[in-house]
Scaffold this motif. Structure first.
Motif, PDB file in Angstrom:
ATOM      1  N   MET A 174       0.669  -1.144   0.054  1.00 14.23           N
ATOM      2  CA  MET A 174       0.039   0.043  -0.165  1.00 14.23           C
ATOM      3  C   MET A 174       0.971   1.205  -0.193  1.00 14.23           C
ATOM      4  SD  MET A 174      -3.177   0.263   2.317  1.00 14.23           S
ATOM      5  CE  MET A 174      -3.714   1.969   3.083  1.00 14.23           C
ATOM      6  N   GLY A 188       2.105  11.105 -10.321  1.00 16.66           N
ATOM      7  CA  GLY A 188       1.139  12.176 -10.307  1.00 16.66           C
ATOM      8  C   GLY A 188       1.811  13.381 -10.674  1.00 16.66           C
ATOM      9  N   LYS A 218       3.598  22.953  -6.144  1.00 13.49           N
ATOM     10  CA  LYS A 218       2.687  21.913  -5.853  1.00 13.49           C
ATOM     11  C   LYS A 218       3.477  20.717  -6.432  1.00 13.49           C
ATOM     12  CE  LYS A 218      -1.889  20.305  -6.740  1.00 13.49           C
ATOM     13  NZ  LYS A 218      -1.611  18.663  -7.280  1.00 13.49           N
ATOM     14  N   GLU A 228       4.614  17.310  -4.490  1.00 17.56           N
ATOM     15  CA  GLU A 228       4.297  15.904  -4.593  1.00 17.56           C
ATOM     16  C   GLU A 228       5.584  15.031  -4.677  1.00 17.56           C
ATOM     17  OE1 GLU A 228       1.400  15.732  -4.667  1.00 17.56           O
ATOM     18  OE2 GLU A 228       0.180  17.117  -5.424  1.00 17.56           O
ATOM     19  N   SER A 264      -1.929   4.975  -8.646  1.00 11.15           N
ATOM     20  CA  SER A 264      -3.340   5.500  -8.586  1.00 11.15           C
ATOM     21  C   SER A 264      -3.990   5.608 -10.285  1.00 11.15           C
ATOM     22  CB  SER A 264      -3.862   6.917  -7.788  1.00 11.15           C
ATOM     23  OG  SER A 264      -5.019   7.014  -7.994  1.00 11.15           O
ATOM     24  N   PHE A 308      -4.256   8.901 -12.543  1.00  5.68           N
ATOM     25  CA  PHE A 308      -2.878   9.376 -13.213  1.00  5.68           C
ATOM     26  C   PHE A 308      -2.877   9.165 -14.698  1.00  5.68           C
ATOM     27  CE2 PHE A 308      -2.025  10.299  -8.604  1.00  5.68           C
ATOM     28  CZ  PHE A 308      -2.691  11.399  -8.605  1.00  5.68           C
ATOM     29  N   VAL A 353      -9.008  15.919  -7.160  1.00  2.00           N
ATOM     30  CA  VAL A 353      -7.935  14.794  -6.897  1.00  2.00           C
ATOM     31  C   VAL A 353      -7.345  14.891  -5.757  1.00  2.00           C
ATOM     32  CG1 VAL A 353      -5.810  13.579  -7.823  1.00  2.00           C
ATOM     33  CG2 VAL A 353      -7.364  14.344  -9.196  1.00  2.00           C
ATOM     34  N   ALA A 358      -7.681  12.767  -2.431  1.00  2.67           N
ATOM     35  CA  ALA A 358      -6.656  12.406  -1.433  1.00  2.67           C
ATOM     36  C   ALA A 358      -6.758  12.793  -0.053  1.00  2.67           C
ATOM     37  CB  ALA A 358      -5.357  12.928  -2.286  1.00  2.67           C
ATOM     38  N   ASN A 412      -9.195  10.634   1.989  1.00  4.62           N
ATOM     39  CA  ASN A 412      -8.463   9.197   2.059  1.00  4.62           C
ATOM     40  C   ASN A 412      -7.439   9.491   3.242  1.00  4.62           C
ATOM     41  OD1 ASN A 412      -6.024   7.449   1.055  1.00  4.62           O
ATOM     42  ND2 ASN A 412      -7.745   6.221   0.814  1.00  4.62           N
ATOM     43  N   GLN A 413      -6.407  10.107   2.898  1.00  2.00           N
ATOM     44  CA  GLN A 413      -5.301  10.397   3.944  1.00  2.00           C
ATOM     45  C   GLN A 413      -5.398  11.042   5.268  1.00  2.00           C
ATOM     46  OE1 GLN A 413      -2.483  10.759  -0.131  1.00  2.00           O
ATOM     47  NE2 GLN A 413      -2.756  12.581   1.161  1.00  2.00           N
ATOM     48  N   TYR A 445       3.905   5.447   8.676  1.00  2.00           N
ATOM     49  CA  TYR A 445       2.866   5.742   7.565  1.00  2.00           C
ATOM     50  C   TYR A 445       1.958   7.014   8.087  1.00  2.00           C
ATOM     51  CZ  TYR A 445      -0.179   4.868   3.551  1.00  2.00           C
ATOM     52  OH  TYR A 445      -0.869   4.857   2.447  1.00  2.00           O
ATOM     53  N   PHE A 447     -11.150   6.074  -4.803  1.00  2.00           N
ATOM     54  CA  PHE A 447     -11.354   5.174  -3.569  1.00  2.00           C
ATOM     55  C   PHE A 447     -11.461   3.917  -3.474  1.00  2.00           C
ATOM     56  CE2 PHE A 447     -12.911   9.668  -3.193  1.00  2.00           C
ATOM     57  CZ  PHE A 447     -12.193  10.029  -2.032  1.00  2.00           C
ATOM     58  N   LEU A 498      -7.202  -5.005   6.124  1.00  2.33           N
ATOM     59  CA  LEU A 498      -6.741  -3.823   6.405  1.00  2.33           C
ATOM     60  C   LEU A 498      -7.401  -3.265   7.707  1.00  2.33           C
ATOM     61  CD1 LEU A 498      -5.689  -2.384   2.859  1.00  2.33           C
ATOM     62  CD2 LEU A 498      -4.157  -3.260   4.512  1.00  2.33           C
ATOM     63  N   LYS A 531      -6.324   0.726   7.599  1.00  2.00           N
ATOM     64  CA  LYS A 531      -7.372   1.485   7.135  1.00  2.00           C
ATOM     65  C   LYS A 531      -8.726   1.678   8.253  1.00  2.00           C
ATOM     66  CE  LYS A 531      -9.288  -0.076   3.005  1.00  2.00           C
ATOM     67  NZ  LYS A 531      -9.344  -0.474   1.408  1.00  2.00           N
ATOM     68  N   ASN A 563     -13.706   1.805   1.617  1.00  2.00           N
ATOM     69  CA  ASN A 563     -13.706   2.557   0.320  1.00  2.00           C
ATOM     70  C   ASN A 563     -14.989   3.209  -0.080  1.00  2.00           C
ATOM     71  OD1 ASN A 563     -11.390   0.680   0.069  1.00  2.00           O
ATOM     72  ND2 ASN A 563     -11.719   0.046  -1.718  1.00  2.00           N
TER      73      ASN A 563
HETATM   74  N1  BYC Z   1      -5.796   2.875  -8.674  1.00  2.00           N
HETATM   75  O1  BYC Z   1      -8.619  -4.291  -2.149  1.00  2.00           O
HETATM   76  P1  BYC Z   1      -8.654  -2.896  -2.636  1.00  2.00           P
HETATM   77  C1  BYC Z   1      -2.260  12.056  -4.767  1.00  2.00           C
HETATM   78  C2  BYC Z   1      -6.173  -1.510  -6.609  1.00  2.00           C
HETATM   79  S1  BYC Z   1      -1.596  10.555  -4.759  1.00  2.00           S
HETATM   80  C3  BYC Z   1      -4.931   1.895  -8.752  1.00  2.00           C
HETATM   81  O2  BYC Z   1      -9.719  -1.950  -2.249  1.00  2.00           O
HETATM   82  P2  BYC Z   1      -6.854  -1.417  -0.793  1.00  2.00           P
HETATM   83  C4  BYC Z   1      -1.586  13.186  -5.840  1.00  2.00           C
HETATM   84  C5  BYC Z   1      -5.503  -2.201  -5.310  1.00  2.00           C
HETATM   85  O3  BYC Z   1      -4.304  -1.778  -5.010  1.00  2.00           O
HETATM   86  C6  BYC Z   1      -2.469   9.730  -3.538  1.00  2.00           C
HETATM   87  N2  BYC Z   1      -5.239   0.496  -8.027  1.00  2.00           N
HETATM   88  O4  BYC Z   1      -7.216  -2.254  -2.131  1.00  2.00           O
HETATM   89  C7  BYC Z   1      -0.361  12.809  -6.409  1.00  2.00           C
HETATM   90  C8  BYC Z   1      -5.729  -3.462  -5.177  1.00  2.00           C
HETATM   91  O5  BYC Z   1      -4.696  -4.097  -6.137  1.00  2.00           O
HETATM   92  P3  BYC Z   1      -3.630  -5.090  -5.541  1.00  2.00           P
HETATM   93  C9  BYC Z   1      -2.896   8.298  -3.949  1.00  2.00           C
HETATM   94  C10 BYC Z   1      -6.196   0.622  -7.131  1.00  2.00           C
HETATM   95  O6  BYC Z   1      -5.592  -1.402  -0.624  1.00  2.00           O
HETATM   96  C11 BYC Z   1      -0.043  14.041  -7.281  1.00  2.00           C
HETATM   97  C12 BYC Z   1      -7.075  -3.759  -6.024  1.00  2.00           C
HETATM   98  O7  BYC Z   1      -7.168  -2.310  -6.587  1.00  2.00           O
HETATM   99  N3  BYC Z   1      -3.461   7.750  -2.886  1.00  2.00           N
HETATM  100  O8  BYC Z   1      -2.895  12.459  -3.770  1.00  2.00           O
HETATM  101  O9  BYC Z   1      -7.687  -2.001   0.421  1.00  2.00           O
HETATM  102  C13 BYC Z   1      -0.778  14.872  -7.564  1.00  2.00           C
HETATM  103  C14 BYC Z   1      -8.140  -3.919  -5.082  1.00  2.00           C
HETATM  104  O10 BYC Z   1      -8.428  -2.836  -4.331  1.00  2.00           O
HETATM  105  C15 BYC Z   1      -7.028   1.771  -7.145  1.00  2.00           C
HETATM  106  C16 BYC Z   1      -3.051   6.441  -2.325  1.00  2.00           C
HETATM  107  O11 BYC Z   1      -2.261   5.834  -2.840  1.00  2.00           O
HETATM  108  C17 BYC Z   1      -6.842   2.942  -7.707  1.00  2.00           C
HETATM  109  N4  BYC Z   1      -7.805   3.994  -7.506  1.00  2.00           N
HETATM  110  O12 BYC Z   1      -7.452  -0.001  -1.241  1.00  2.00           O
HETATM  111  C18 BYC Z   1      -2.053  15.069  -7.092  1.00  2.00           C
HETATM  112  C19 BYC Z   1      -3.605   6.088  -0.807  1.00  2.00           C
HETATM  113  N5  BYC Z   1      -8.108   1.071  -6.175  1.00  2.00           N
HETATM  114  O13 BYC Z   1      -2.391  -4.095  -4.646  1.00  2.00           O
HETATM  115  C20 BYC Z   1      -2.412  14.121  -5.917  1.00  2.00           C
HETATM  116  C21 BYC Z   1      -3.250   4.908  -0.023  1.00  2.00           C
HETATM  117  C22 BYC Z   1      -7.712   0.055  -5.773  1.00  2.00           C
HETATM  118  O14 BYC Z   1      -4.478  -5.932  -4.504  1.00  2.00           O
HETATM  119  N6  BYC Z   1      -4.062   3.663  -0.885  1.00  2.00           N
HETATM  120  N7  BYC Z   1      -6.738  -0.353  -6.518  1.00  2.00           N
HETATM  121  O15 BYC Z   1      -2.874  -5.871  -6.794  1.00  2.00           O
HETATM  122  C23 BYC Z   1      -5.116   3.475  -0.229  1.00  2.00           C
HETATM  123  O16 BYC Z   1      -5.688   3.945   0.522  1.00  2.00           O
HETATM  124  C24 BYC Z   1      -5.795   2.021  -0.676  1.00  2.00           C
HETATM  125  O17 BYC Z   1      -4.630   0.989  -1.220  1.00  2.00           O
HETATM  126  C25 BYC Z   1      -6.861   2.260  -1.733  1.00  2.00           C
HETATM  127  C26 BYC Z   1      -7.155   0.788  -2.178  1.00  2.00           C
HETATM  128  C27 BYC Z   1      -7.967   2.697  -1.363  1.00  2.00           C
HETATM  129  C28 BYC Z   1      -6.224   2.732  -2.942  1.00  2.00           C
END
Ligand code: BYC
Length: 341
Positions: A65, A76, A99, A103, A136, A139, A156, A160, A163-164, A175, A226, A239, A245, A249
């Motif tokens: 994650m 991004g 900005k 990132e 994500s 992007f 976006v 974020a 979520n964050q 984290y 999400f 999680l 978490k 979602n």
């Molecule tokens: N995109 O079981 P799930 C920012 C994948 S950047 C791609 O629900 P989980 C910014 C997931 O990984 C902020 N993949 O997973 C930057 C899993 O695949 P694997 C980005 C996605 O972990 C620059 C599968 O689908 N934020 O703000 O419980 C400029 C099943 O999903 C996505 C983060 O990274 C997706 N959207 O929940 C501007 C937040 N969604 O790994 C802005 C941190 C799901 O099993 N991550 N998948 O193969 C999280 O909060 C969680 O990991 C997620 C997914 C909510 C994304």
């Protein structure tokens, strides 16, 4: 020219830290007692720290994650970085530059947080470059007009933050602490985006049309950030149990919708969903169906810009090779000097 003269101080210290970091999580066999003590600590709201015992599965989930999160920050930078030279004024250019730089900083904190779990940053980056690691979905869409920069900040960064803010309460100490700083910076990002949107929405008919078009193109894709619906989220149960978490979602997606609808009304923009309406029983805005086929297509590498994004990251990695080699050599020499004292 000395190496110190050509490398920014921050980059140098990151390289040095990376090279001399030791692996912290020595493997101790998992027993029911270990697991019970670990889960008890989490249920009491205590943080798990890098040197604490943790189940292998917890460690793996966090590496997955946090590294995906780090990759998302770095990838991004591309859609917005693309607009730095085309920003409509010097002020807008400076703000966007800051900005995009933020990132990069977020990506670096997150790679550091992942490294506390005993994984090497290079392994993580190579997984991304090989197309094995996710980042994500959002992007993988193009930024077609200046209004997209405003809408990205509003939607976006807004998504974020939702979520964050939850992840800042995550059970893993490094984290959650990384999230505190990232969230405060994201707040500025969201405000700069919404300010661009409000300016265009109050501008000429052409500017209004441009910003409405950007809203139409980014809305559904922002809801997809999400992740899949709770019924189809294989990682959520684990999680949530380990409080990585704290909300699902769908719960977070709903909160984002509830926050964003009044903001759209305030600038007289329409969100592209005819099913969007306030539900007085739940106190939420009900919304239409997300196109999950599109979502899975994008996360499996087939979105409109996946190939372009990966090409750009591979080129950056190739172009940065000499910097990494020079930094490693500098660190090696400096380290052997220190040892001789
Ligand atoms: N995109 O079981 P799930 C920012 C994948 S950047 C791609 O629900 P989980 C910014 C997931 O990984 C902020 N993949 O997973 C930057 C899993 O695949 P694997 C980005 C996605 O972990 C620059 C599968 O689908 N934020 O703000 O419980 C400029 C099943 O999903 C996505 C983060 O990274 C997706 N959207 O929940 C501007 C937040 N969604 O790994 C802005 C941190 C799901 O099993 N991550 N998948 O193969 C999280 O909060 C969680 O990991 C997620 C997914 C909510 C994304």
């Amino acid at each position: 020219m000395t190496f110190r003269a050509i490398l920014p101080k921050e980059l140098l210290s990151i390289v040095l830290v990376r090279n001399f970091k030791t692996k912290m999580n020595t493997t101790i066999q998992e027993t029911p007692e270990h697991l019970a003590a670990f889960e008890n600590k989490i249920s009491c709201g205590e943080k798990i720290e890098p040197k604490d015992w943790m189940p292998e599965r917890y460690r793996k989930q966090l590496i997955r994650m946090i590294s995906q999160h780090a990759h998302s920050e770095i990838v991004g930078m591309l859609p917005e970085g693309n607009w730095i030279t085309r920003a409509p004024s010097l002020r807008r250019k400076k703000v966007l530059l800051a900005k995009v730089q933020d990132e990069a900083g977020h990506g670096l904190y997150l790679y550091c947080a992942a490294e506390t779990l005993g994984v090497d940053r290079r392994e993580l980056v190579e997984a991304l470059l090989a197309g094995k690691a996710k980042y994500s979905s959002i992007f993988n869409y193009p930024t077609l007009s200046w209004a997209d920069i405003g809408v990205i900040g509003w939607f976006v960064d807004g998504a974020a933050i939702v979520n964050q803010t939850m992840l800042a309460r995550s059970s893993y100490g490094p984290y959650s602490r990384a999230m505190l700083r990232i969230c405060s910076e994201e707040n500025f990002h969201k405000k700069q985006g919404y300010e661009i949107v409000a300016t265009l929405a109050n501008g000429t008919a052409e500017q209004r049309a441009m910003v409405q078009d950007a809203v139409n193109r980014w809305w559904w894709q922002s809801l997809m950030m999400f992740g899949p619906s709770d019924a189809n989220s294989p990682n959520s149960e684990e999680l949530l149990r380990w409080k990585v978490k704290q909300e699902t979602n769908d719960e977070l997606r709903q909160r984002f919708v509830n926050i964003t609808v009044p903001q759209a009304k305030a600038v007289n923009l329409t969100l592209p969903d005819s099913d969007l309406k306030f539900n007085s029983e739940t106190g939420d805005y009900d919304f239409g169906k997300i196109n999950w086929e599109e979502f899975y297509n994008v996360i499996n590498g087939n979105g409109p810009c996946n190939a372009e994004r990966m090409k750009a990251r591979r080129l950056a990695d190739e172009n940065g090779k000499w910097v990494r080699e020079a930094a490693e050599e500098y660190a090696r020499k400096n380290f052997s000097k220190t040892k001789n004292i």
